[in-house]
Design a protein around this motif. Sequence first.
Motif, mmCIF file in Angstrom:
data_model
loop_
_atom_site.group_PDB
_atom_site.id
_atom_site.type_symbol
_atom_site.label_atom_id
_atom_site.label_comp_id
_atom_site.label_asym_id
_atom_site.label_seq_id
_atom_site.Cartn_x
_atom_site.Cartn_y
_atom_site.Cartn_z
ATOM 1 N N GLY A 62 0.820 -1.029 -0.143
ATOM 2 C CA GLY A 62 0.149 -0.054 0.058
ATOM 3 C C GLY A 62 0.920 1.232 0.014
ATOM 4 N N LYS A 63 0.215 2.556 0.170
ATOM 5 C CA LYS A 63 0.846 3.702 0.389
ATOM 6 C C LYS A 63 1.639 3.868 1.503
ATOM 7 C CE LYS A 63 0.041 8.637 -0.356
ATOM 8 N NZ LYS A 63 -0.586 9.846 -0.430
ATOM 9 N N ILE A 64 2.862 4.222 1.551
ATOM 10 C CA ILE A 64 3.712 4.247 2.784
ATOM 11 C C ILE A 64 3.990 5.902 2.922
ATOM 12 C CG2 ILE A 64 5.988 4.062 3.664
ATOM 13 C CD1 ILE A 64 6.539 1.417 2.186
ATOM 14 N N GLU A 65 3.289 6.440 4.190
ATOM 15 C CA GLU A 65 3.486 7.535 4.412
ATOM 16 C C GLU A 65 4.734 8.011 5.387
ATOM 17 O OE1 GLU A 65 1.053 9.750 3.741
ATOM 18 O OE2 GLU A 65 -0.581 8.301 3.142
ATOM 19 N N ARG A 66 5.356 7.133 5.946
ATOM 20 C CA ARG A 66 6.503 7.389 6.629
ATOM 21 C C ARG A 66 7.086 6.132 6.978
ATOM 22 N NH1 ARG A 66 7.996 8.705 12.233
ATOM 23 N NH2 ARG A 66 9.588 10.192 12.330
ATOM 24 N N ILE A 67 8.709 6.080 6.966
ATOM 25 C CA ILE A 67 9.345 5.102 7.477
ATOM 26 C C ILE A 67 10.318 5.824 8.692
ATOM 27 C CG2 ILE A 67 11.194 3.409 6.802
ATOM 28 C CD1 ILE A 67 9.809 3.092 4.209
ATOM 29 N N HIS A 68 10.516 5.227 9.557
ATOM 30 C CA HIS A 68 11.474 5.552 10.724
ATOM 31 C C HIS A 68 12.428 4.596 11.378
ATOM 32 C CE1 HIS A 68 13.387 7.918 13.784
ATOM 33 N NE2 HIS A 68 12.590 7.204 14.657
ATOM 34 N N PHE A 69 13.621 4.519 11.269
ATOM 35 C CA PHE A 69 14.374 3.539 11.774
ATOM 36 C C PHE A 69 14.767 4.267 13.227
ATOM 37 C CE2 PHE A 69 15.305 1.933 7.348
ATOM 38 C CZ PHE A 69 14.331 0.854 7.473
ATOM 39 N N ALA A 70 15.342 3.244 14.096
ATOM 40 C CA ALA A 70 15.853 3.599 15.380
ATOM 41 C C ALA A 70 17.339 3.340 15.066
ATOM 42 C CB ALA A 70 15.352 2.852 16.619
ATOM 43 N N ARG A 71 18.025 4.542 15.009
ATOM 44 C CA ARG A 71 19.479 4.469 14.723
ATOM 45 C C ARG A 71 20.504 5.022 15.847
ATOM 46 N NH1 ARG A 71 20.368 3.445 9.480
ATOM 47 N NH2 ARG A 71 18.786 4.012 7.903
ATOM 48 N N ASP A 72 21.762 4.274 15.885
ATOM 49 C CA ASP A 72 22.655 4.639 16.637
ATOM 50 C C ASP A 72 23.299 5.861 16.203
ATOM 51 O OD1 ASP A 72 24.725 4.917 18.613
ATOM 52 O OD2 ASP A 72 25.318 2.896 18.394
ATOM 53 N N GLU A 73 22.776 6.965 16.672
ATOM 54 C CA GLU A 73 23.418 8.526 16.239
ATOM 55 C C GLU A 73 24.675 8.836 16.551
ATOM 56 O OE1 GLU A 73 21.733 10.203 14.260
ATOM 57 O OE2 GLU A 73 20.066 9.354 14.425
ATOM 58 N N ALA A 74 25.395 7.858 17.512
ATOM 59 C CA ALA A 74 26.926 8.130 17.960
ATOM 60 C C ALA A 74 27.829 7.226 17.094
ATOM 61 C CB ALA A 74 26.865 7.905 19.454
ATOM 62 N N ALA A 75 27.263 6.310 16.674
ATOM 63 C CA ALA A 75 28.288 5.434 15.660
ATOM 64 C C ALA A 75 28.581 5.946 14.572
ATOM 65 C CB ALA A 75 27.609 3.876 15.913
ATOM 66 N N ASP A 76 29.597 5.429 13.834
ATOM 67 C CA ASP A 76 29.848 5.562 12.479
ATOM 68 C C ASP A 76 28.796 5.010 11.294
ATOM 69 O OD1 ASP A 76 32.068 7.037 13.184
ATOM 70 O OD2 ASP A 76 33.467 5.237 12.877
ATOM 71 N N GLY A 77 28.201 5.952 10.549
ATOM 72 C CA GLY A 77 27.340 5.486 9.747
ATOM 73 C C GLY A 77 25.863 5.542 10.216
ATOM 74 N N LYS A 78 25.790 5.724 11.549
ATOM 75 C CA LYS A 78 24.600 5.620 12.170
ATOM 76 C C LYS A 78 23.626 4.424 11.847
ATOM 77 C CE LYS A 78 23.940 10.882 12.027
ATOM 78 N NZ LYS A 78 23.184 11.941 11.849
#
Length: 368
Positions: A62-78
């Motif tokens: 179906g139609k995807i409105e939003r995708i959000h991943f939990a990321r490690d902001e402190a690590a290289d490449g997140k």
Amino acid sequence: PANTTPCPFALARRGVKRDLPEGDGEVKQEGEGHVIPDQVFLSRLPPNIDEKRLQAALKHVGKIERIHFARDEAADGKPCKGFGWVTFSTPEEADAACDLTEMLECGGRKIAIELARPRKRSAGNAGKKREIQIVIQPHTDCWFCLVNPQVEKHMIVCVTTEVYVATARGPILPSHVLVLPVKHAPCFAACPPELQQSIQTAVDAVRKMFKEGGQECIVWERWIPMSISAANHMQIQIVPVDISSAGLARQALEESAKRYLPGVSMKRIMSHAEVAQHVNDDSAAPYIYFEIPGDNTAKGRAVERYMHASIDSDGPRIPLNFGRQVACHLLGCEEKADWRGCQDDRETEKELATVLRQQFKPFAPGKS
């Protein structure tokens, strides 16, 4: 084929069990309370996953409105922490995505998919209740706000300054109608008293029209909060019931609840406004409300009111079509429980609205 990049999502074969590799990234969802019907939670995601790869795998759902991943902001490449959320345009699409749980693979991991729950509050927000934003304002992108240029105005039967009556898309019967606020309001329980009164006046007018035609009616409102505010526009559905079937309404409600809401006992209340007293002061608590034909009295057939609120996270989820399932069970047309299978073409919709407009005219609330 040789010299090509393998698809990151391989469709796992049904019935084949495979132990997940150590460190598969599985994360238990720690949400609170009820589910968010148009959003899914994904776990066992590999660190290098990106939004485009996931969108390519789920676009057919179906139609995807939003995708959000939990990321490690402190690590290289997140890198991804192993979980994330996808919001679809409709609850039906989110349900379809859940059917793919453990059927999609990425990085050697079977991805788990389930309906999302509201995320836990952070320590800084402890003590604050999670709220769905209650907006009594028009949304130009809302399917039911009259300010939306795309709204299906050919289906409108009657409009007042606060409420309008329209024919239903995918009706159970030709005279299946909706009562909706003109402005954007998510549910009856969240409406100001003056708007509640205007809505009730419109419902009473529709009921009177059916009674004059020798029919009773079943009324319901389903409130299940969506993550997209513009989708949260309340609607009350009304379907006529022949006198011969009216006495079976309570039985149909009880049997449907037993089938689709196991373990739930519908609570009898005295008025629609009373719903607000049974949702634990939580504007985001899903509920279903019914008005059904009751016992015959000297003044005519009584109206009985029932509701159920999903305030217990361990209880069954209210099905999106539960109101229709009850009505269709009572009317003996359970194949019409899904509105999508009952849609008419535009010309037929216009004809139905024209007929109802004439029938409703003597009963319509005062116009502006």
